[in-house]
Design an enzyme around this catalytic site. Structure first.
Site, PDB file in Angstrom:
ATOM      1  NE  ARG A 545      -3.725   0.726   0.168  1.00  0.00           N
ATOM      2  CZ  ARG A 545      -4.938   0.797   0.683  1.00  0.00           C
ATOM      3  NH1 ARG A 545      -5.612  -0.320   0.952  1.00  0.00           N
ATOM      4  NH2 ARG A 545      -5.509   1.947   0.925  1.00  0.00           N
ATOM      5  CE  LYS A 550       2.542  -0.265   3.987  1.00  0.00           C
ATOM      6  NZ  LYS A 550       3.083  -1.588   4.385  1.00  0.00           N
ATOM      7  CE  LYS A 656       2.307 -11.788   0.993  1.00  0.00           C
ATOM      8  NZ  LYS A 656       1.489 -10.602   0.653  1.00  0.00           N
TER       9      LYS A 656
HETATM   10  C1  LIG Z   1       1.360  -9.376   1.219  1.00  0.00           C
HETATM   11  C2  LIG Z   1       0.491  -8.337   0.680  1.00  0.00           C
HETATM   12  C3  LIG Z   1       0.445  -7.071   1.274  1.00  0.00           C
HETATM   13  C4  LIG Z   1       1.310  -6.695   2.454  1.00  0.00           C
HETATM   14  O1  LIG Z   1       2.517  -6.142   1.969  1.00  0.00           O
HETATM   15  P1  LIG Z   1       3.516  -5.351   2.929  1.00  0.00           P
HETATM   16  O2  LIG Z   1       4.740  -5.168   2.073  1.00  0.00           O
HETATM   17  O3  LIG Z   1       3.798  -6.234   4.099  1.00  0.00           O
HETATM   18  O4  LIG Z   1       2.867  -4.084   3.287  1.00  0.00           O
HETATM   19  C5  LIG Z   1      -0.377  -6.112   0.736  1.00  0.00           C
HETATM   20  N1  LIG Z   1      -1.145  -6.381  -0.336  1.00  0.00           N
HETATM   21  C6  LIG Z   1      -1.116  -7.572  -0.946  1.00  0.00           C
HETATM   22  C7  LIG Z   1      -1.970  -7.802  -2.144  1.00  0.00           C
HETATM   23  C8  LIG Z   1      -0.311  -8.596  -0.463  1.00  0.00           C
HETATM   24  O5  LIG Z   1      -0.308  -9.792  -1.069  1.00  0.00           O
END
Ligand SMILES: *Cc1c(COP(=O)(O)O)cnc(C)c1O
Length: 807
Positions: A545, A550, A656
């Protein structure tokens, strides 16, 4: 587990195409195939679903209910096939029939019922619960519109409604006979009964039906199918007062306003949204879920709720469902006739709370007047909880007497939901080690003093089944080739990969897979945007986001810096780089939208400037969601996790990408710290202020952004470019960003961290030049990523909060 062969599958597809779609295969579209496949999977899973539920009931096991306003599920066809052991067979059958499986699965519309990390966490948790054979279910809202669909037009974010239910959603089952009545508004009357106890009656309430739609959550090759129950708001048609309504249009109006309750998801991420409708949604979720939980409890237990805490635990995902506390109190007292003390004992043994943020703008507060008019009985109960809590502090914690105002659940005519959640639960957890420490030592220090035993940490995780096995089958195969398939059920065994971190043929395979994934993403980028990117360049990815904390701004400042350097010296020998962004901004978040515009503006300049000779490319992929994440993550070389230290509670995007062999470039924030501890300093790029330093500056001042503007030529040049318009055209300016940084003293320390960030990037570039060193780092990251499987997280919740047994 299922023994269906590809031939048999081809046959059932052919038959179902006729019986269910009324078509011959030769006339079938991808969409027809999609619906036929989902129908086959549904046939397979429904008996297991029924069995699972019967089994829980028969054994009368303790169950956990995960209450969340968001479940960012994404697509389910592929993951259900995978967990059912049918994915390879189905792919084979589809290919034999001349279809591209990827295109068939892409027919599914993402269930985008969440904003970001918090909602995706809920979805990963459900996957792990079922895969580990835990009796645990999700409870949420079936929003008719999920998170908005983002389009970028002339660099600007445009929001379109996400009508994900336009076509039939094959995974849901409506259970109209299990609908539950919810009451809003009205008046509360108090009577004194003969025994002196009080009785409460409600009058003139608005009534709404909560109709459940169940989605199956398939465990990995274990025959377990749990449920995600999503509530939909409908008119209470059996209502006498509604039935007697003669005013037809009034009736339609009423119907419309009721359906609004499950109309759309508020598109806010970690900031406060103060709409009455949102409060209605929260109560709707909570009341429907708790009434349902109690109904189920009574089906298998004696009528008394004395033993509810033995059979039920309710985990609330952030404070959004914290009305669960007064709602359970209400039911226990008004409907089950418990006295306050006993009701409180039960409630505080059932509810557990997960905190997701320390950002002050994200701490939920509701005006007492709004709660009072919308939920009069709950208001009385919250008031009483507050009175008793304040009294307890006064009498038993004299050292906190002067802090009652900061601890009180109701203060300044506002209900502080986090305080309610802490007081009314038996467990309060943060989502990464540093986050929990900040809660204990800073943000919730006094509550920690009051309830030291409630506080605990559960570092987030992600399901490795979706985020590695499913999205990156090539890497999964290479891993299985060297260490065998045990890692799939025990992700910690990925650690065995370390034995091969110097093995050249293995590293070559890892390299080949990453390159193929980058080729696939490059093709996707070309199709989507027309931008040609070099698949041999470093793929540097920031997807999340859009939020000031961020710091996408820091990232794009670095890109502008590189661009300026290349303009000054076009023959500079640099490793080509592709910067990939994906991010949605809350529609009312002006500055975040300006940053999106800036990224797109920089992209249009950099990508078309012949002086750059394709050494830099900037790509903004629109509509970042789970399905897009699945395409990007396997191709990432660098994972940008550059939040202002202390601000990112955990992050899960970092996990991830690590699991897919990307190397983190990040600050010591959230789970980055735990990643660093595992992989070691040599396998991660860390830069910038620490959380302690940031908090120290916030507390005592001492940072002056203008000093950096005045002394660092690189910074001044970038900021002046924003202020003066690009290349003197003055057509698009970014004065708001300029003013924000210099006149609000750069609250997220973008300028302060600029130089260390540049230095870190230079190190990245150097390291990438040495292929085997890089691959070594990459393997170290994959090998250590097992800890970030949500299986580990769920195991910890199950043993130390929920006291839950596997079935
Ligand atoms: C994993 C994920 C997030 C979280 O991302 P961050 O980098 O931890 O803020 C947000 N949106 C989607 C679609 C995700 O798959």
């Amino acid at each position: 587990m299922s023994k269906i062969t590809a031939e048999e599958l081809v046959e059932s597809i052919t038959n179902k195409m006729k019986t269910e779609r009324g078509k011959d295969l030769k006339d079938a579209s991808d969409k027809d195939l999609y619906y036929v496949i989902t129908s086959i999977v549904n046939d397979e899973l429904k008996p297991h679903w029924l069995e699972t539920e019967k089994n829980y009931k028969k054994r009368n096991v303790r169950q956990v209910y995960y209450l969340s306003m968001e479940f960012l599920v994404g697509r389910l066809a592929e993951s259900n096939l995978l967990n059912f052991g049918l994915l390879n067979t189905t792919n084979e059958a589809l290919e034999r029939l001349g279809f591209d499986p990827e295109k068939v699965y892409a027919e599914e519309h993402d269930a985008g019922l969440g904003n970001g990390g918090l909602g995706r966490l809920a979805a990963c948790f459900l996957d792990s619960l079922a895969s580990l054979r835990y009796p645990g279910h999700g409870c949420g809202i079936r929003y008719r519109y999920g998170l908005f669909e983002q389009r970028i037009i002339h660099g600007n974010q445009i929001e379109l409604p996400d009508y994900w239910l336009k076509e039939e959603y094959p995974w849901e089952t409506r259970k109209a006979d299990e609908a539950i009545k919810i009451h809003f508004g009205g008046q509360v009357h108090m009577f004194k009964k003969n025994d002196g106890s009080l009785e409460f009656k409600y009058e003139n309430t608005d009534q709404v039906m909560a109709v459940p739609y169940d989605i199956p959550i398939v465990g990995f090759e274990n025959q377990v199918v749990n449920s995600l129950r999503l509530w939909s708001a409908e008119l209470a048609t059996s209502d006498e007062d509604v039935a007697h309504t003669t005013q037809y249009y009034h009736h339609l109006d009423h119907n419309h306003s009721i359906e609004q309750i499950s109309g759309f998801l508020y598109p806010d991420d970690s900031s406060h949204e103060g709409k009455e409708l949102r409060l209605k949604q929260q109560y709707f979720l909570v009341s429907a879920s708790i009434q349902n939980i109690i109904k189920k409890y009574k089906e298998t237990n004696r009528k008394s709720l004395n033993h509810l805490p033995d059979k039920v635990v309710i985990q609330i995902n952030d404070t959004h469902p914290s009305l669960a506390i007064p709602e359970l109190m209400r039911i226990l007292m008004d409907e089950e006739h418990y006295g306050w003390e006993d009701a409180w004992k039960i409630t505080t043994k059932v509810i557990a709370y997960t905190n997701h943020t320390t950002l002050s703008e994200a701490l939920e507060k509701w005006p007492t007047a709004m709660i009072q008019s919308l939920l009069p009985r709950l208001h009385m109960i919250i008031d009483e909880i507050n009175e008793r809590f304040c009294k307890e502090i006064w009498l038993e914690y004299p050292e906190l007497r002067n802090k009652i105002h900061e601890l009180a659940i109701i203060a300044d005519n506002q209900v502080h939901m986090a305080r309610l959640a802490i007081v009314g639960s038996f467990s309060v957890n943060g989502v990464a080690r540093i986050h929990t420490e900040i809660l204990k030592k800073k943000e919730m220090k006094d509550f920690y003093h009051l309830f030291p035993n409630k506080f605990n940490n559960k570092t987030n995780g992600i399901t490795h089944r979706r985020w590695l096995l499913q999205v990156n089958p090539k890497l999964s195969d290479v891993i299985t080739d060297v260490i065998g398939p045990q890692w799939i059920s025990r992700p910690n065994q990925l650690i065995s990969l370390l034995r091969y971190s110097k093995d050249r043929p293995f590293l070559e395979k890892i390299d080949k897979v990453k390159h193929e994934n980058k080729q696939a993403l490059a093709k996707f980028i070309l199709d989507r945007t027309g931008i040609k990117v070099d698949d041999k360049s470093i793929f540097d990815v920031q997807i999340k986001r859009l939020h000031e904390y961020k710091r996408q701004l820091l990232n794009i400042f670095h890109v502008i810096y590189l661009y300026n350097e290349l303009k000054d010296n076009p023959n500079q020998d640099i490793t080509p780089r592709t910067f990939i962004f994906g991010a949605k901004a809350a529609p009312s978040y002006h500055l975040a939208k300006e940053v999106i515009k800036l990224i797109n503006k920089v992209a249009s300049i950099v990508n078309h400037d012949p002086d750059i000779k394709d050494k830099l490319k900037v790509v903004f992929l629109e509509n970042y969601n789970v399905s897009l994440a699945e395409k990007i993550i396997p191709a990432a070389d660098i994972s940008e996790q550059i939040s202002t230290a202390s601000k990112e509670a955990s992050g899960t995007g970092n996990m991830k990408m690590m699991m897919n062999g990307a190397i983190t470039l990040g600050t010591l924030d959230g789970a980055n710290i735990e990643i660093r501890d595992l992989v070691g300093d040599n396998n991660i790029f860390i830069f910038g202020l620490t959380a302690d330093e940031v908090l120290e500056y916030y507390h005592n001042g001492g940072y002056v952004a203008r000093d950096i503007y005045n002394t660092d030529d690189r910074v001044r040049r970038i900021l002046d470019q924003l202020n003066e318009g690009w290349f003197g055209t003055h057509d698009i300016e970014f004065k708001d960003i300029f003013y924000h940084i210099l006149y609000h003293n750069d609250p997220y320390f973008v300028l302060k961290d600029f130089d260390p960030y540049i230095v870190s990037h230079e190190l990245v570039e150097q390291s990438y030049r040495d292929k085997f060193t890089w691959l070594n780092m990459s393997v170290a990251n994959i090998a250590h990523s097992g800890k970030f499987s949500s299986d580990r997280t769920i195991q910890e919740y199950a043993s130390s909060i929920w006291n839950l047994n596997k079935v």
